[in-house]
Design an enzyme around this catalytic site. Sequence first.
Site, PDB file in Angstrom:
ATOM      1  N   LYS A 199       0.854  -1.207   0.000  1.00  0.00           N
ATOM      2  CA  LYS A 199       0.000   0.000   0.000  1.00  0.00           C
ATOM      3  C   LYS A 199       0.881   1.245   0.000  1.00  0.00           C
ATOM      4  O   LYS A 199       1.554   1.542   0.978  1.00  0.00           O
ATOM      5  CB  LYS A 199      -0.906   0.057   1.229  1.00  0.00           C
ATOM      6  CG  LYS A 199      -1.951   1.171   1.066  1.00  0.00           C
ATOM      7  CD  LYS A 199      -2.643   1.568   2.347  1.00  0.00           C
ATOM      8  CE  LYS A 199      -2.030   2.749   3.026  1.00  0.00           C
ATOM      9  NZ  LYS A 199      -2.006   4.007   2.246  1.00  0.00           N
ATOM     10  N   GLY A 252       6.739   4.885   8.511  1.00  0.00           N
ATOM     11  CA  GLY A 252       5.811   5.992   8.717  1.00  0.00           C
ATOM     12  C   GLY A 252       5.959   6.567  10.108  1.00  0.00           C
ATOM     13  O   GLY A 252       7.044   6.527  10.688  1.00  0.00           O
ATOM     14  N   SER A 253       4.852   7.054  10.651  1.00  0.00           N
ATOM     15  CA  SER A 253       4.916   7.782  11.923  1.00  0.00           C
ATOM     16  C   SER A 253       4.911   6.836  13.125  1.00  0.00           C
ATOM     17  O   SER A 253       4.477   5.684  13.028  1.00  0.00           O
ATOM     18  CB  SER A 253       3.717   8.727  12.010  1.00  0.00           C
ATOM     19  OG  SER A 253       2.522   7.982  11.928  1.00  0.00           O
ATOM     20  N   GLU A 255       3.027   7.049  15.777  1.00  0.00           N
ATOM     21  CA  GLU A 255       1.662   6.738  16.212  1.00  0.00           C
ATOM     22  C   GLU A 255       1.101   5.547  15.434  1.00  0.00           C
ATOM     23  O   GLU A 255       0.556   4.616  15.999  1.00  0.00           O
ATOM     24  CB  GLU A 255       0.716   7.946  16.003  1.00  0.00           C
ATOM     25  CG  GLU A 255       0.958   9.102  16.933  1.00  0.00           C
ATOM     26  CD  GLU A 255       2.338   9.752  16.736  1.00  0.00           C
ATOM     27  OE1 GLU A 255       2.786   9.843  15.573  1.00  0.00           O
ATOM     28  OE2 GLU A 255       2.963  10.129  17.737  1.00  0.00           O
ATOM     29  N   GLY A 257       2.811   3.364  13.764  1.00  0.00           N
ATOM     30  CA  GLY A 257       3.654   2.199  14.080  1.00  0.00           C
ATOM     31  C   GLY A 257       3.145   1.473  15.318  1.00  0.00           C
ATOM     32  O   GLY A 257       3.053   0.236  15.337  1.00  0.00           O
ATOM     33  N   GLU A 274       9.982   1.150  10.554  1.00  0.00           N
ATOM     34  CA  GLU A 274      10.921   2.263  10.377  1.00  0.00           C
ATOM     35  C   GLU A 274      10.123   3.518  10.672  1.00  0.00           C
ATOM     36  O   GLU A 274       9.263   3.899   9.889  1.00  0.00           O
ATOM     37  CB  GLU A 274      11.424   2.332   8.932  1.00  0.00           C
ATOM     38  CG  GLU A 274      12.145   1.108   8.442  1.00  0.00           C
ATOM     39  CD  GLU A 274      13.580   1.050   8.917  1.00  0.00           C
ATOM     40  OE1 GLU A 274      13.990   1.886   9.749  1.00  0.00           O
ATOM     41  OE2 GLU A 274      14.287   0.132   8.463  1.00  0.00           O
ATOM     42  N   CYS A 308      13.022  11.181   7.221  1.00  0.00           N
ATOM     43  CA  CYS A 308      13.038  10.594   8.563  1.00  0.00           C
ATOM     44  C   CYS A 308      14.392  10.803   9.235  1.00  0.00           C
ATOM     45  O   CYS A 308      14.473  10.933  10.440  1.00  0.00           O
ATOM     46  CB  CYS A 308      12.684   9.125   8.478  1.00  0.00           C
ATOM     47  SG  CYS A 308      13.622   8.288   7.231  1.00  0.00           S
ATOM     48  N   GLU A 405       9.086  15.620  16.059  1.00  0.00           N
ATOM     49  CA  GLU A 405       9.480  15.567  14.660  1.00  0.00           C
ATOM     50  C   GLU A 405       8.615  16.535  13.856  1.00  0.00           C
ATOM     51  O   GLU A 405       7.390  16.459  13.892  1.00  0.00           O
ATOM     52  CB  GLU A 405       9.298  14.153  14.127  1.00  0.00           C
ATOM     53  CG  GLU A 405       9.804  14.018  12.717  1.00  0.00           C
ATOM     54  CD  GLU A 405       9.700  12.606  12.191  1.00  0.00           C
ATOM     55  OE1 GLU A 405       8.673  11.968  12.435  1.00  0.00           O
ATOM     56  OE2 GLU A 405      10.662  12.160  11.542  1.00  0.00           O
TER      57      GLU A 405
HETATM   58  P1  NAP Z   1       1.826   7.817   8.403  1.00  0.00           P
HETATM   59  O1  NAP Z   1       0.615   8.631   8.571  1.00  0.00           O
HETATM   60  O2  NAP Z   1       2.298   6.994   9.530  1.00  0.00           O
HETATM   61  O3  NAP Z   1       1.575   6.920   7.109  1.00  0.00           O
HETATM   62  C1  NAP Z   1       2.468   5.976   6.624  1.00  0.00           C
HETATM   63  C2  NAP Z   1       1.685   4.912   5.892  1.00  0.00           C
HETATM   64  O4  NAP Z   1       0.852   4.204   6.809  1.00  0.00           O
HETATM   65  C3  NAP Z   1       0.741   5.460   4.833  1.00  0.00           C
HETATM   66  O5  NAP Z   1       0.695   4.554   3.756  1.00  0.00           O
HETATM   67  C4  NAP Z   1      -0.559   5.513   5.585  1.00  0.00           C
HETATM   68  O6  NAP Z   1      -1.683   5.589   4.772  1.00  0.00           O
HETATM   69  C5  NAP Z   1      -0.505   4.242   6.388  1.00  0.00           C
HETATM   70  N1  NAP Z   1      -1.390   4.195   7.543  1.00  0.00           N
HETATM   71  C6  NAP Z   1      -1.917   5.245   8.247  1.00  0.00           C
HETATM   72  N2  NAP Z   1      -2.694   4.784   9.246  1.00  0.00           N
HETATM   73  C7  NAP Z   1      -2.684   3.431   9.185  1.00  0.00           C
HETATM   74  C8  NAP Z   1      -3.298   2.388   9.954  1.00  0.00           C
HETATM   75  N3  NAP Z   1      -4.088   2.642  10.996  1.00  0.00           N
HETATM   76  N4  NAP Z   1      -3.051   1.097   9.613  1.00  0.00           N
HETATM   77  C9  NAP Z   1      -2.251   0.813   8.575  1.00  0.00           C
HETATM   78  N5  NAP Z   1      -1.651   1.753   7.799  1.00  0.00           N
HETATM   79  C10 NAP Z   1      -1.853   3.050   8.107  1.00  0.00           C
HETATM   80  O7  NAP Z   1       3.061   8.683   8.015  1.00  0.00           O
HETATM   81  P2  NAP Z   1       3.124   9.791   6.900  1.00  0.00           P
HETATM   82  O8  NAP Z   1       2.443  10.974   7.467  1.00  0.00           O
HETATM   83  O9  NAP Z   1       2.644   9.260   5.606  1.00  0.00           O
HETATM   84  O10 NAP Z   1       4.716   9.982   6.793  1.00  0.00           O
HETATM   85  C11 NAP Z   1       5.444  10.785   7.653  1.00  0.00           C
HETATM   86  C12 NAP Z   1       6.008   9.984   8.826  1.00  0.00           C
HETATM   87  O11 NAP Z   1       6.725   8.847   8.367  1.00  0.00           O
HETATM   88  C13 NAP Z   1       7.000  10.780   9.627  1.00  0.00           C
HETATM   89  O12 NAP Z   1       6.740  10.652  10.998  1.00  0.00           O
HETATM   90  C14 NAP Z   1       8.368  10.171   9.299  1.00  0.00           C
HETATM   91  O13 NAP Z   1       9.296  10.239  10.273  1.00  0.00           O
HETATM   92  C15 NAP Z   1       8.017   8.776   8.998  1.00  0.00           C
HETATM   93  N6  NAP Z   1       9.011   8.208   8.070  1.00  0.00           N
HETATM   94  C16 NAP Z   1       9.947   7.337   8.554  1.00  0.00           C
HETATM   95  C17 NAP Z   1      10.911   6.792   7.724  1.00  0.00           C
HETATM   96  C18 NAP Z   1      11.921   5.811   8.221  1.00  0.00           C
HETATM   97  O14 NAP Z   1      12.586   5.185   7.430  1.00  0.00           O
HETATM   98  N7  NAP Z   1      12.099   5.618   9.497  1.00  0.00           N
HETATM   99  C19 NAP Z   1      10.903   7.099   6.376  1.00  0.00           C
HETATM  100  C20 NAP Z   1       9.946   7.986   5.899  1.00  0.00           C
HETATM  101  C21 NAP Z   1       8.998   8.523   6.755  1.00  0.00           C
HETATM  102  P3  NAP Z   1      -2.206   7.048   4.319  1.00  0.00           P
HETATM  103  O15 NAP Z   1      -1.201   7.564   3.381  1.00  0.00           O
HETATM  104  O16 NAP Z   1      -3.502   6.807   3.697  1.00  0.00           O
HETATM  105  O17 NAP Z   1      -2.292   7.885   5.564  1.00  0.00           O
END
Ligand code: NAP
Length: 503
Positions: A199, A252-253, A255, A257, A274, A308, A405
């Site tokens: 996804k 992703g985030s 929360e 995670g 991650e 990130c 962050e």
């Molecule tokens: P996010 O809201 O956590 O979303 C990441 C992914 O998870 C998206 O595909 C999202 O779908 C999906 N998702 C959201 N809620 C979910 C749930 N309840 N169950 C399953 N999947 C779900 O993060 P973001 O706002 O897209 O990205 C920014 C964050 O990602 C930042 O906090 C950043 O630090 C982190 N990040 C970390 C790394 C790393 O390698 N450590 C790399 C890049 C980004 P939707 O798009 O539909 O919300």
Amino acid sequence: MSDAAVTSTDILIELLPQKAKPKAGKLFINGEFVDSLSGKTFATHNPATGDLLANIAEAGAADVDLAVRAARTAFEDGSPWRKMSPRDRARILWKLGELIRTNLEEIAELETLDTGKPIFESAKFDIPQAADCFEYYAGWPTKITGDTIPTTQGGDALVYTLREPIGVCGQIIPWNFPLQMLAWKVAPALACGNTIVLKPAEQTPLTALRFAELTVEAGLPPGVFNVVTGFGPTTGAAMVEHPGIDKIAFTGSVEVGKEIMRVASKTLKRVSLELGGKSPNIVLADADLETAAKYALGGIFFNQGEMCTAGSRIFIEERGYDEFMSVLRGRAAKMVAGDPLHPKTRLGALISEEHLNRVLSYVSIGKQEGATVATGGERIGTKGYFMKPAVLEGVTNSMRVAQEEIFGPVASVIKFADVEEAVREANNSQFGLAAAIWTRDIKKAHQIAKRVKAGTVWINTISTTDNGVPFGGYKSSGFGRELGKAAIDLYTETKTVWVDLNG
Ligand code: NAP
Ligand code: MG
């Protein structure tokens, strides 16, 4: 590649590379582009203009179920994928890398339209790195081996291990490096012989759909790789709930995670995460301060700070402060955001208006907490989601702008008196994804590297990664290591086979 300013929706739709256009409104299941069962769609926009790019199919739980079934069938004993030799699997991985390179300009443009990141970054960094990831993992299928292990039974037993694929892997990725994040997850999972339901983030689904086309061209059997586009709380959650998925790999985030771990525990899925970061960039006064300042800018402002690993907490030793800051301030003030499709642009648009407002709100929070804005921190214009990169001075590590962050172009600069203070404050964070250290004293650099709690520590450089080098976080930045050999562990189970040789 287009370099003209992009203004209207019509032009944008025209700009979409031809091949990707008809596929935009479909899911990719069992080797074919199909409508979602509900027929529902959602829009993906160009962050540089706010204009509609394409309508995307929204996968519900029933679509996720179809994708999981396809992936399960493709994984079962006797399927073409399971029967395929590691050498042929390697050839498909290599071919995928080659196809990404052949279509590099088109894919880079698609990525830039969908994310708002400069075409310079997409074309020179993201997309070539994604291709390299497939090429790197093409070397692995033929080298995944088990061990033979001596036991107390001596010659009376033969004990060996097999490394087997885990099964159906659900992969959920963010919007900041869409194709690269796909590559980091898909390439090692395929190298190990798994099947995949992916996804992409709702904001940036286009390159994943284009990649799906390439899997057909590369000869990947149907069902091995599936794409379900949609929203996190519905499509993503349905994946995490699904008993037919054996492993969830998530970037992703924090929360989300935590939520994924909680829900995945119901079916005891394997989970690798991650998550975010608030990475310290520690500059000692004896460093080459001009170089350190130049790299510090890249460390925080590359990809509009939507990284990130962003070196978002810049720790600078008091004695070097003035020299370092005069370079940093001067260069930051000269950074201008522009049309992401223009080849000279180095700073693009943030992903959405909502995200831009969130990032800008942190500049206000910093001011309220007593920081000063040395430069930037304002929105540019009203069309598209651009802002001037911000440098906050007078920050202390306990402020929200140092602990939370921001995920945008906001650097928090923190002074320190000595190494003890720098290490203590650098570690005083819920995160532990990465850190950088700048000094000419190599002994001191290694000493600090040992003490900083982070998955990656850079010395006299910042933000570099390589597909062969493990990557991941300590503490709330997640667990599991992607890339390199480490990802082979993430995508295999170890089976022990015990043979009694007695009599
Ligand atoms: P996010 O809201 O956590 O979303 C990441 C992914 O998870 C998206 O595909 C999202 O779908 C999906 N998702 C959201 N809620 C979910 C749930 N309840 N169950 C399953 N999947 C779900 O993060 P973001 O706002 O897209 O990205 C920014 C964050 O990602 C930042 O906090 C950043 O630090 C982190 N990040 C970390 C790394 C790393 O390698 N450590 C790399 C890049 C980004 P939707 O798009 O539909 O919300
Ligand atoms: Mg999101």
